[in-house]
Design an enzyme around this catalytic site. Structure first.
Site, PDB file in Angstrom:
ATOM      1  N   LYS A 205       1.102   7.657   3.818  1.00  0.00           N
ATOM      2  CA  LYS A 205       0.940   7.261   2.412  1.00  0.00           C
ATOM      3  C   LYS A 205       0.111   8.315   1.696  1.00  0.00           C
ATOM      4  CE  LYS A 205      -1.911   3.975   0.910  1.00  0.00           C
ATOM      5  NZ  LYS A 205      -2.446   2.626   0.661  1.00  0.00           N
TER       6      LYS A 205
ATOM      7  N   GLY B  70     -14.171  -3.839  -2.607  1.00  0.00           N
ATOM      8  CA  GLY B  70     -14.329  -2.688  -3.504  1.00  0.00           C
ATOM      9  C   GLY B  70     -14.901  -1.450  -2.842  1.00  0.00           C
TER      10      GLY B  70
END
Lengths: 328, 328
Positions: free
Chosen positions: B69, B225
């Site tokens: 990716k 996060g």
């Protein structure tokens, strides 16, 4: 966002050795100027399928592009299927936006940019009057090295040796047709090295082929085959007193032919003369005498893929080749 | 060699949260069983264009595929052009031959497989009677976490807080429509955490948002996060005495929320309870009491992309989606 797709034939139509030599020179200079981010090579291994996949990535701030090459070697391909052993894919991204610019077959690019690297080194490090080249290996890279070299030097004779001599008849036919030079098939390493001005090794050998006694003053050596720890084509003793140049010293020291000489304590890292980009940039001299032995060690850099693929993309766009796909 | 090409719409049509949760569970188990090679993340930075490009690669020996990716974040996109900030491309290769199987847009996959990760952790670590979830952040990942969670738990109320409150009206509309649950907009961290059974943080914060005094016994925390050194959403003190679980401990320790607690010397690496795959595999218990505080730290793994992209590819093939291109 439209992405150009190029198959192997599109790439072939967009590549010339002369253009790639020019591109790779630009790439080496960009690397030397610190304009290139080249993360460590990523490797995954599938021993259960006799295969491996490597990723070479690069950001080139000069052409503002990111390249990612995913290259596989699966050594049972061709036996149980009709796939080639080496399969490569190169992706280009716009380094200003991340947009996917082009995805192309990468199989030919590795071969030709590696041939270009050898040629560039010979231009800078071989004797100008070099006429005879010794080639070890009879595969694709043994061809590409000679095609590159014949672009930049007045070579007259190509002497070739392979541990798999059955491949040499095709080699001779191909190389004579492509270059117009004479190819001499050799049945020993000694015969191959005799009278050679330049010697190029392109084998996957794990034990050295060429004894140091065969390397004569004035020779230029291009060491291509050793690109990971454990590979070895040249007697480490040839490094003693030679002018040793790498594409990336950091990478060559960890996985190139120079690694073997350092591990064998024939040279220390400090004995390495410099990087090819320093010579291209004029920061260091190339060959300085007719007697010195010069060695160029190349393990292959992401920046070579980057500049070559960008050149292919530009030419393909001009020629209207390929197809387009909108991923987004 | 034919390669399937899937655009974002094809990927969207081939993805369901339920299927991705199943796929990511398989991925975590494969990782735990030692069937996954997951090289270090490659990062290139283009500060002159407020951008970065990362590469996450993975070989999964269970489905015999390699995934790569390439994900970019360019933070001026949308201002000077019409491109999204995040652009991703995922390539799948046959791990038996190196053949290029599929190239797909990767933007949605990162979001949904990360939502699935949070959901899997809640299934294993949150109290079964959890009804109220606190969400920090109002972007795409704040949505995906809740979509995932509502697949696996009987959530009644979603309380959301954002440092950018203007984005919350759209968040409420989207999430209520998608989940049928009530969304309450909160104007303080304290209000958000009140009565929460599960708390999920999805912000790019660099200084912690949530004080440890707001974390009550029995809570499950999903820390999403913080995915690189320098990011921090939770007071490191919450880690003291908590049951701490990571997707990959090695990766979380070097770039996740747990890094902050280790750097602050609140916990040592030895205090980490385990990896999510160990709990999934039954090697370690999940939640063991109604009072314990559990923390799941996820920095995102290549194996999640691998299994999700393979699922997309299989569904797209069944549905006859996408286009085909012959690179070779």
């Amino acid at each position: 966002m439209k992405t150009m797709l190029l198959c192997m034939d599109d790439v072939r139509s967009s590549l010339s050795m002369a253009a790639v030599i020019e591109a790779v020179e630009e790439g080496y200079l960009a690397f030397e100027e610190g304009k290139v981010q080249q993360p460590d090579i990523v490797s995954m291994e599938m021993p259960e399928h006799h295969g491996e996949t490597d990723i070479k990535s690069c950001y080139n701030a000069l052409n503002e592009s990111v390249s990612v090459k995913i290259a596989s070697g699966f050594y049972d391909n061709g036996k149980t299927n009709d796939l080639p052993t080496m399969i490569g894919t190169i992706l280009l991204f716009d380094g200003r936006t991340g947009a996917s610019v082009c995805i192309m077959d990468g199989s030919l690019i590795t071969a030709i940019r590696t041939g270009a690297a050898g040629a560039i080194s010979s231009k800078l490090l071989a004797r100008k009057d070099s006429k005879t080249v010794a080639v070890f290996g009879g595969g694709g890279q043994a061809r590409m090295q000679v095609y590159g070299l014949c672009q930049v030097m007045d070579i007259e004779t190509i002497k070739v040796y392979s541990q798999y001599p059955h491949e040499l008849a095709a080699y001779k036919a191909d190389v004579e047709k492509e270059t117009g030079r004479q190819v001499i098939l050799c049945d020993s390493v000694e015969m191959t090295m005799e009278d050679a001005d330049i010697a190029i090794s392109t084998t996957p050998s794990k034990e050295f082929l060429v004894n140091s006694s065969l390397v004569k003053p004035g020779m230029h050596i291009v060491a291509v085959g050793a690109d990971m720890a454990g590979k070895n084509e040249w007697d480490p003793q040839i490094f003693r007193g030679a002018k040793v140049v790498g594409d990336s010293i950091a990478q060559c020291v960890s996985r190139g032919e120079m690694r073997n000489a350092i591990v064998a304590k024939v040279i220390a890292e400090d004995d390495i003369y410099g990087e090819i980009g320093e010579i291209l940039a004029g920061k260091k001299a190339g060959r300085e005498s007719a007697e010195e032995i010069t060695i160029f060690d190349t393990t292959g850099m992401g920046i070579q893929d980057n500049v070559t693929a960008m050149r292919v993309y530009e030419i393909a766009k001009e020629k209207g080749l390929g197809q387009w796909f909108e991923f987004l």
